[in-house]
Write an enzyme that holds these catalytic residues in place. Structure first.
Site, PDB file in Angstrom:
ATOM      1  N   GLN A   1       6.843  -2.402  -8.560  1.00 28.29           N
ATOM      2  CA  GLN A   1       6.345  -1.077  -8.212  1.00 28.29           C
ATOM      3  C   GLN A   1       6.744  -0.149  -9.355  1.00 28.29           C
ATOM      4  O   GLN A   1       7.838   0.405  -9.363  1.00 28.29           O
ATOM      5  CB  GLN A   1       6.958  -0.628  -6.878  1.00 28.29           C
ATOM      6  CG  GLN A   1       6.727  -1.629  -5.737  1.00 28.29           C
ATOM      7  CD  GLN A   1       5.276  -1.681  -5.258  1.00 28.29           C
ATOM      8  OE1 GLN A   1       4.629  -0.647  -5.059  1.00 28.29           O
ATOM      9  NE2 GLN A   1       4.742  -2.894  -5.089  1.00 28.29           N
TER      10      GLN A   1
ATOM     11  N   ALA B   1       3.194   5.808   2.095  1.00 24.76           N
ATOM     12  CA  ALA B   1       3.315   4.541   1.365  1.00 24.76           C
ATOM     13  C   ALA B   1       2.783   4.657  -0.065  1.00 24.76           C
ATOM     14  O   ALA B   1       2.221   5.681  -0.458  1.00 24.76           O
ATOM     15  CB  ALA B   1       2.576   3.452   2.129  1.00 24.76           C
ATOM     16  N   HIS B   2       2.939   3.584  -0.794  1.00 26.10           N
ATOM     17  CA  HIS B   2       2.566   3.562  -2.214  1.00 26.10           C
ATOM     18  C   HIS B   2       1.067   3.732  -2.409  1.00 26.10           C
ATOM     19  O   HIS B   2       0.267   3.167  -1.708  1.00 26.10           O
ATOM     20  CB  HIS B   2       3.046   2.313  -2.932  1.00 26.10           C
ATOM     21  CG  HIS B   2       2.688   1.010  -2.303  1.00 26.10           C
ATOM     22  ND1 HIS B   2       2.954  -0.188  -2.899  1.00 26.10           N
ATOM     23  CD2 HIS B   2       2.104   0.695  -1.119  1.00 26.10           C
ATOM     24  CE1 HIS B   2       2.551  -1.165  -2.130  1.00 26.10           C
ATOM     25  NE2 HIS B   2       2.034  -0.667  -1.052  1.00 26.10           N
ATOM     26  N   GLY B   3       0.752   4.567  -3.378  1.00 27.49           N
ATOM     27  CA  GLY B   3      -0.636   4.726  -3.757  1.00 27.49           C
ATOM     28  C   GLY B   3      -1.435   5.657  -2.865  1.00 27.49           C
ATOM     29  O   GLY B   3      -2.631   5.857  -3.089  1.00 27.49           O
TER      30      GLY B   3
END
Lengths: 352, 352, 352
Positions: B205, B246-248
């Site tokens: 990540q 969350a990611h993105g």
């Protein structure tokens, strides 16, 4: 921690107010779970779900509920009590009491403002910050890396674990326990939309949080300060991990708030309210004394005292259980209606 | 904080752009809630649910909505405004403005890397860490015990409260407010199953988080860094406590995300989206501008702009409310079908 | 982080075990998302939802799934692999490996007890606390401002990010990753009501938490210590942000627990269990190997191995989806019953 008991069965029975069956002179080695206890150890049956595990346990002595006299088990000695889980906890408390305790100390690596007021016997851990005007009561422990804001007041004999934040002007009563990662007194979530610009304007949050005596608050909880006045947690209330309590909420005494529950702004709870895990309460509602809410339920309006609620949206639990049962029978209902329509020659193109 | 107003009713009316009824020369002592305000104090009616409380309030002066001229109350003076809550907040903001402010300082107990870039007027609290290459903009306050990772950039006039973590390479705009316990830039939750071994292999990540201007983020929030590229929080967006992003994920400007809501990876929100408390959004979906989602709802697919959604799984709110009403009427429906079957002599053994 | 690849397409194909189509000698500049990649960059198609984005991408080289040979795209070079997302992550891992690493160091500003045991190559960040008897294994990094309690044991090559709390006696295996704000070993939520006084009496929580090898735990998670014995997280299990794991829970190896999920006390999970986001599990239940639970579901009883569950309350997913479809058809069912009653001349005053 080693859970050495080092007492006879008779001694333990006296401690917990129980009645011995079997050898009272037997010396107990350790306190342990049903699975892990050996022939010299003490365990307990606290929940009927574990009756089989109790029967299979190798424990030398078992704390059992009154009425379980006929339980077949390996234990040479048994102690019958009203509440075996609580009796076992009394044994654990005895063990905890015996542990050597560090003398109180203000760690040289803490940052304590010279105008903070420190009671006798206060401990402050390394890298904790106690700001100007904060007051810490007698015998209270402030863990490492805690932050106690300006003019915050913490009562006597509290245990504040490492990495707790208590913001300025907040108040905590006596004998409170607050676990790591919890934030007390962050700004309430208050914004006013500006219709002309579409921007959200911050509403100042200048109240505080007042936590009563004997309150326990779990890890990573957030209790926001009121916009004006106080967010209140009543004495004796216990709050689990990751709970959200919004600005202006008032929680009465002796409530139980299970983990990941959220209470929106200005809602008020009576005493002895029990909220299961992941429950949500909207803002500006009143929950009566003794209300119980099942896990994951959503409460959208006032609930009268003594009600048991369940579901999303929540309804009184009997109604909710009935509706859920009927919901599970929808396939047969659709089938029956289809059959009726065939019999009546209804062919309207509807799929029901 | 003492909420001393020390202004006349007329002065306050001028400040908030309101119209006085009663004695404009009356000197207001404090700002207070409807319940706590005394005969020399100012309060407000911000929500019609509290009309009775306003009528019963001992406040000497009330901020009231236009159109509430006929409200019977004890207040000697009343000020009529479009938005009494916002007007009251303007009074509070005046009080906050008057508070003495500490001069900016880099606490000697902080750990600031010599290659960090500190703007003019920056404050850093005790035991805060600012790593190499981090840049803190003019007038920003980094609270005690915060962690600002390598090459992180924080804009101007931000307020970062104690115990916030902003990991390496993350970016925060100007005038952002971030509350205690929040973690910006932890690794996204990305694993790939190895079919041969059944093990979950970590996907690196290595992206970051970019937070816009005028964003406020509550306590104990988690906003993960993107795997590649950026997780984005649009300018003017306000995020409540214990929210998971969350990611993105890409959140547009001026959104409101209420507490304990979770947004799964790579989902994208337009501007002025409002998510109620405990809402869940699955990953890889698009939420249009101005979408509103009711508390505890579960969104499983794209939502077009302007839609109001509710329920689990969520549907457009009118449909959801109708279905919930019909759900509550299932007992009478089962009863009706039973009656019809009796009348038709259908005895198929089905229980419906 | 700059994601410089600086390898030819052929080199990358070798690294990821893929097959090149187009110019293998082409030198790749950076790794990037489909949207952000330029004509010298590498990107990937990891999810068929993004096929259009891949077609529209300006990337010079794309990692594509086997079978996507006919995808029209701008990429001069393509590499076909079984799992493009994992292949891309291998490229990222190569970039991460190349980053310069700080040599291990025990920061002079940390507080490390002289009776703590530090393995070779351990790093401890500023303002971290390592208490008496704690043991940190070889090559492990303890981030800034972490708290490692008395007698806690952390394995080898772990990465503990800033502001993690690991309380006394807890155990973490090798190669574990724990993100900021997480609290391991806070007291379980155990109270016993005193019927006479209505007060909640604390049950001592003197067990610990045991985290296996290769576990990753997200930000602001809470994992409580057992009352007696251990709360256990099996090796290879991955836990997302803001998850609650209560006292005495046992999670098997290689599970996936998505964010904001809560598991109540003493429940046990097998291996390879997957819990979606915001799921709730009541206490004292058993979840079999390989069970999968959809987001926001509520699990109220044991679930046999291999089952896929969904809904609130949760049911096997096919049943749950069917019931939800019928629920959406309630209006036509009510309509049909109304029509039938009219035809039959039933006029009983019921509204159904």
């Amino acid at each position: 921690m080693e859970l050495n008991v080092n007492k006879t069965v008779a001694d333990i029975a006296t401690l917990v107010g129980g009645k011995v069956a079997g050898d009272g002179s037997f010396l107990i080695d350790k306190a342990a779970t049903l699975k892990e206890a050996g022939p010299a150890d003490l365990s307990f049956l606290g929940n009927q779900k574990y009756a089989q595990a109790a029967a299979a346990s190798q424990a030398g002595c078992l704390l059992l509920p009154q009425g379980a006299e006929s339980l077949a088990c390996a234990a040479k000695s048994r102690i019958f009590v009203e509440d075996p889980q609580f009796a076992f906890s009394q044994v654990l408390a005895m063990i905890v009491e015996r542990q050597p305790k560090s003398p109180p100390s203000l760690d040289a690596k803490a940052s304590i403002h010279y105008q903070a007021k420190m009671g006798p016997g206060v401990s402050v851990g390394p890298f904790a910050v106690v700001e100007r005007g904060a007051a810490i009561g007698e015998g209270t422990t402030i863990g490492a890396q805690c932050y106690i804001g300006e003019n915050a007041k913490i009562g006597r004999f509290c245990r504040i674990y490492p990495q707790v934040v208590i913001r300025e002007d907040c108040v905590v009563g006596d004998r409170a326990v607050i676990h790591s990662g919890t934030v007390i007194g962050a700004d309430g979530f208050g914004f006013s939309p500006d219709k002309k610009t579409g921007k959200h304007r911050k509403l100042p949050q200048v109240g505080n949080v007042v936590v009563g005596d004997d309150v326990e608050i779990g890890a990573n909880v957030a209790i926001d300060r009121a916009s004006v006045g106080s967010t209140k947690i009543g004495s004796g209330t216990k709050i689990d991990n990751l709970v959200q309590i919004a600005h202006g909420v008032k929680i009465g005494p002796d409530c139980i708030i299970v983990s990941q529950t959220g209470i929106a702004g200005s809602s008020e709870l009576g005493h002895h309210v029990v909220l299961g895990g992941q429950v949500g309460l909207v803002g500006h509602i009143a929950i009566g004394d003794g209300v119980q809410v099942g896990a994951q339920s959503g409460i959208m309006s006032d609930v009268p005292a003594g009600t048991i609620m369940f579901g999303y949206p929540a309804r009184p639990h009997r109604e909710s259980f009935k509706l859920q049962a009927l919901y599970g029978r929808l396939p047969e209902l659709f089938q029956a209606v289809k059959q009726i329509k065939q019999k009546l020659g209804i062919t309207d193109g509807s799929k029901a």
